[in-house]
Design a protein around this motif. Structure first.
Motif, mmCIF file in Angstrom:
data_model
loop_
_atom_site.group_PDB
_atom_site.id
_atom_site.type_symbol
_atom_site.label_atom_id
_atom_site.label_comp_id
_atom_site.label_asym_id
_atom_site.label_seq_id
_atom_site.Cartn_x
_atom_site.Cartn_y
_atom_site.Cartn_z
ATOM 1 N N LYS A 49 -72.915 -20.712 -98.250
ATOM 2 C CA LYS A 49 -71.652 -19.921 -98.045
ATOM 3 C C LYS A 49 -70.952 -20.328 -96.602
ATOM 4 O O LYS A 49 -71.818 -20.213 -95.510
ATOM 5 C CB LYS A 49 -71.384 -18.742 -98.354
ATOM 6 N N GLY A 50 -69.813 -20.426 -96.264
ATOM 7 C CA GLY A 50 -69.478 -21.016 -94.981
ATOM 8 C C GLY A 50 -69.947 -22.219 -94.319
ATOM 9 O O GLY A 50 -70.539 -22.210 -93.237
ATOM 10 N N ARG A 51 -70.269 -23.154 -94.987
ATOM 11 C CA ARG A 51 -70.856 -24.383 -94.477
ATOM 12 C C ARG A 51 -70.242 -24.791 -93.178
ATOM 13 O O ARG A 51 -70.688 -25.744 -92.218
ATOM 14 C CB ARG A 51 -70.729 -25.369 -95.585
ATOM 15 N N ARG B 66 -76.369 -25.163 -101.564
ATOM 16 C CA ARG B 66 -74.927 -24.529 -101.480
ATOM 17 C C ARG B 66 -75.093 -23.301 -100.586
ATOM 18 O O ARG B 66 -75.847 -22.423 -101.315
ATOM 19 C CB ARG B 66 -74.464 -24.432 -102.879
ATOM 20 N N HIS C 250 -79.663 -17.628 -96.467
ATOM 21 C CA HIS C 250 -78.231 -17.158 -95.839
ATOM 22 C C HIS C 250 -78.389 -16.560 -94.516
ATOM 23 O O HIS C 250 -77.795 -16.878 -93.646
ATOM 24 C CB HIS C 250 -77.198 -16.302 -96.748
#
Lengths: 569, 333
Positions: free
Chosen positions: A95-97, A93, A302
């Motif tokens: 962010k910003g996939r 998971r 990330h």
């Protein structure tokens, strides 16, 4: 009813004969011509002389060595980058996939000559990144990117499209309940990844790795544009030899590459045979994205993910931005100070600048349609009837893959530069048609490869059910089989269309005055010292990307989102 | 069903698109960029419907040879002496004496009446005095291998006509009695390449001067001036010891043309003194027709006398050039 069946049988035989003729004329005859060119010179058997001359050449030896080690390293780096992307997009998971997905998808629309020119525009001696870097650290030479590093960098980030398409699809086929079960039994995250997930996606990883190898061995645009003086690869050498009017040496060198590629292909078929499993009906639990628990790990992942996105997006963004800049600011300013639509008006205004764009769309679309028709007709026959004839046909379709494009071009020229009885004694060289025919040939291996996988992957239950209900063969094909392979067909057609829009080596050999395609125009513009030409070239690149993006989005929407999953690479 | 509609509409689009393309006179020429655009524009204004295919001189040459049995070009324009001589030998041209040829000096006329030269250009050794003091400038092509010039001169792609011509100009100085290049000559060329900035495209060529250490330009005269203009710097052409190779470019009508009358009309128009003079004014190219030169700007007339030509028999060199280039590409560069 019986009359339609009669007609269908007639069409079937007609199709078979047409394909047989086409394979003989446009695949086997050019290959024979190229082989002949490799073995004979001035009418005599001169292969030993040519080998001796090749072995003596320092630059040929260097090209061999460069190609070998760069291919090996490229395969490793592409696998690392590609697997990381799949992990970020489909496993963890992050962010910003959505944003990352767009960034990682750029190799699909930004390849070949287009991408090499784009990287040169960004990182090359006159590029914006170089200008910024040298402003910060004056000791950095302006050509820091040129050489093996630039080629490796370009390969690493531009050859991940197969991972993006097929490894992601494979990841989605991992049954989540197996992961849950493993966790229930106390397995660690690493354990789950290596013992549960990896075995499922392994056949795909191997197949995709071999495709990458194949691409890297034959790489032309990247070393040509970014290799500079000191780094050159085999396909450039083949082109050089041919332009020195030594087609014998060119063909020999290309044959050597062909042997290596043939080995790779056999390997990949071996893996495919091992990893074949049917799909279409399995009710798997969809994989759920896993959060990364360790905060340090999470930050690192990330950071890497976004750094990679930046690497992908910066060249594209700069090109799009500069395509709106006045010609005078290209190569002069780090970022354009004024924006204009004048460049676009010039290209889209329908004048001569538009012609190349039209030519490429027209020929690529035509080639893809013909290629798809041939594939959809021939593959089911090849899958169902295994005899020497279909095996020969199968092998013929893969020829363009193991034969370097330049050798194919040499072969086509040799086969059709004089009246050829196979095409009614016409001389095809110099005519409009030879290049689109070449495009069809180039599009066949990939199409056959994927569509065959799709056919093999169809659960026999579907057809058995249809047959049990009395559906005729052609009816079953239209209503049962075709919808199941359609997603793959659309996707592969979209990919191939995009490839052809940026195809350089074959185009350079076969284009004529009436069909000068876009890649030729882009290279002419990119290497031209004329600022206006460079500006037009940027517009072409932007338009190709926009166009390809639209194609890929449509194709992806039609294929990936649909169940059952049929991309069974 | 949808597939067949697509195929049908494609066929219709093709059928309608083609007749429109069939009529133009096809001209193969290495003249590219603004020069090509100018020629196309002026020809159109003079009533000639032409289509230019431009590419590197080497590439066009290959293309013409490959298309021998299905020639696409009607006219070949602007290839250098050696290429024109070889193409003629292959039987690609037909005889036609343009209306302007009678005033042409005889060395630019063809004994077989096929190839007529219309302008010439020296391939010069030039330098930028801002970067390289006048006293330190090379005085001959053979000076380039001196240590002080290492990394300061640029050798272009060997597919470029210009590069081929100055390499040939250097190698002919080393011909032995049997007409072959001596070992000394190849040693010199190896050293020349070892000390050079070698580029594959015009972009890198400019870049070598703009941000690199290059200060010596090996180029055809017009190219030298254009590069200097792009760089915004002053350039000086060297009057070299042993002379400067001068090449002339010719025009010929293809034997296989199906538009002979249009081709003749175009050749007559293009080589005429008026067109040559306007072109000279626009691009600074030195015309060979005395009348055209007289009408040209003073600067162009001065360029015509700028350097002493190196005596070279291009026709004798032409058949050897491929072998030389092969050695350069495979072993030297």
């Amino acid at each position: 009813m019986s009359r339609t069946i009669g007609l269908e049988r007639l069409l079937y035989w007609f199709g078979l004969i047409a394909i047989g003729w086409a394979v003989l004329t446009f695949l086997l005859a050019p290959m024979a011509a190229a082989l002949h060119a490799a073995l004979f010179r001035h009418g005599g058997l001169a292969i030993l002389d040519a080998i001796a001359e090749l072995a003596r050449s320092r630059r040929v030896r260097a090209a061999l060595w460069n190609t070998a080690w760069l291919t090996a390293v490229t395969t490793a780096t592409v696998t690392i980058v590609g697997m990381f992307q799949v992990a970020v997009l489909e496993y963890f998971r992050v962010k910003g996939r959505g944003f990352l997905k767009i960034a990682y998808s750029t190799p699909l629309v930004f390849g070949g000559v287009v991408a090499a020119a784009g990287y040169n525009f960004t990182y090359g001696p006159g590029g914006a990144i170089t200008a910024a870097l040298t402003a910060l650290f004056p000791s950095i030479p302006r050509d820091w990117f040129i050489g093996w590093f630039g080629v490796l960098f370009a390969h690493t980030f531009l050859m991940t499209s197969f991972h993006f398409l097929f490894l992601r699809a494979a990841m989605r086929r991992v049954d989540y309940s197996t992961i849950e079960a493993a966790r229930g039994m106390g397995a660690s995250e690493m354990m789950i990844l290596s013992r549960v997930v990896l075995p499922v996606i392994m056949p795909t990883v191997l197949a995709v790795t071999l495709l990458t190898l194949n691409m890297a061995v034959g790489s032309f645009a990247a070393p040509q544009v970014l290799g500079g003086r000191d780094f050159h690869m085999l396909s450039q050498m083949v082109l050089t030899l041919n332009s020195l009017r030594r087609p014998d040496m060119a063909a020999l060198l290309a044959l050597l590459m062909g042997v290596v590629l043939m080995g790779l292909l056999l390997l990949s078929q071996y893996f495919e045979g091992k990893g074949a499993y049917t799909s279409g009906a399995k009710a798997t639990t969809r994989i759920q994205l896993r959060p990364i628990r360790n905060p340090l790990m999470r930050s690192v992942v990330h950071a890497l993910a976004y750094l990679m996105a930046a690497i992908y997006l910066v060249p594209v963004a700069l090109i799009v931005l500069f395509s709106f800049a006045p010609a005078s600011s290209i190569g002069m300013e780090i970022l354009p100070s004024t924006l204009t639509l004048a460049n676009y008006a010039l290209v889209l205004g329908g004048g001569t600048a538009f012609v190349a764009f039209f030519n490429s769309i027209f020929m690529s679309a035509g080639a893809v349609v013909v290629g798809l028709a041939v594939t959809l007709f021939a593959v089911p026959i090849m899958v169902r009837k295994r005899n020497w004839l279909t095996r020969a046909l199968d092998a013929s379709f893969f020829l363009p893959w193991i034969i370097p494009t330049i050798l194919l071009a040499v072969g086509l020229i040799a086969a059709f530069d004089a009246p050829n009885p196979l095409v009614g004694n016409a001389v095809l060289l110099g005519s409009y048609w030879l290049l689109p025919i070449g495009y069809v040939i180039l599009s066949l291996p990939l199409m056959v490869r994927f569509i065959r996988s799709a056919f093999i992957g169809i659960d026999p239950v579907f057809e058995e059910a249809a047959r049990a209900m009395g559906a005729s063969g052609p009816y079953r094909f239209r209503r049962v089989v075709l919808p199941l392979v359609a997603p793959t067909a659309i996707l592969v057609a979209g990919m191939k269309f995009n490839n052809l829009m940026a195809e350089y080596p074959l185009s350079a050999f076969l284009y004529n005055v009436n069909n000068r395609p876009l890649p030729i125009a882009i290279v002419d513009g990119a290497v031209s010292a004329d600022a206006d030409q460079a500006a037009i070239s940027l517009i072409y690149v932007t338009l190709i990307m926009a166009f390809s993006l639209a194609i890929i989005l449509i194709a992806e929407r039609l294929s990936l989102g649909r169940t059952p999953e049929t991309s069974n690479l | 069903m949808r597939l067949s509609t697509l195929v049908a509409s494609a066929a219709i689009a093709l059928a309608t698109a083609f007749p429109a393309l069939a009529d133009a006179l096809t001209i193969y020429s290495p003249q590219g960029g603004e020069r090509a655009a100018w020629i196309a524009e002026q020809a159109k204004a003079a009533g000639h419907d032409i289509k230019l295919l431009n590419a590197g001189g080497g590439e066009l040459f290959d293309r013409l040879l490959a298309e021998k049995n299905n020639p696409q070009a009607d006219v070949v324009l602007g290839m250098v002496d050696t290429s024109m001589a070889l193409l003629k030998k292959e039987g690609l041209f037909q005889a036609y004496t343009p209306t302007w040829a009678k005033d042409l000096p005889t060395q630019f006329q063809d004994m077989d009446g096929m190839v007529y030269k219309f302008w010439q250009t020296p391939i010069v050794l030039a330098y930028y005095p801002d970067k390289l003091p006048v006293a330190e400038a090379p005085k001959s092509w053979l000076d380039l291998t001196k240590d002080q010039y290492a990394g300061k001169y640029v050798i272009g792609a060997s597919a470029w006509q210009t590069t081929r011509m100055y390499l040939a100009g250097i190698l002919v100085r080393f011909l032995d009695t049997s007409g072959e290049v001596s070992d000394e000559g190849w040693d010199f060329l190896s050293k020349l390449y070892a000390g050079a900035v070698v580029v594959n495209d015009a972009d890198s060529q400019i870049e070598a001067f703009k941000s690199g250490r290059a200060s010596i330009d090996l180029n055809w005269l017009g190219g030298t001036f254009k590069l200097a203009k792009d760089l915004g710097a002053k350039v000086k052409v060297v009057e070299t010891d042993g002379g400067t190779p001068v090449i002339s470019e010719g025009v010929a009508i293809m034997a296989g043309t199906d538009q002979l009358e249009q081709a003749k009309a175009f050749v007559d128009w293009f080589g005429s003194a008026d067109v040559m003079a306007v072109y000279a004014e626009k691009f600074g190219q030195v015309p060979l027709l005395p009348e055209a030169l007289a009408k040209s700007p003073v600067a162009v007339q001065e360029n015509a006398k700028l350097v002493k030509p190196q005596p070279i028999d291009w026709d004798a060199i032409a058949p050897k050039l491929d072998g030389w280039l092969q050695k350069i590409e495979l072993e030297i560069r």
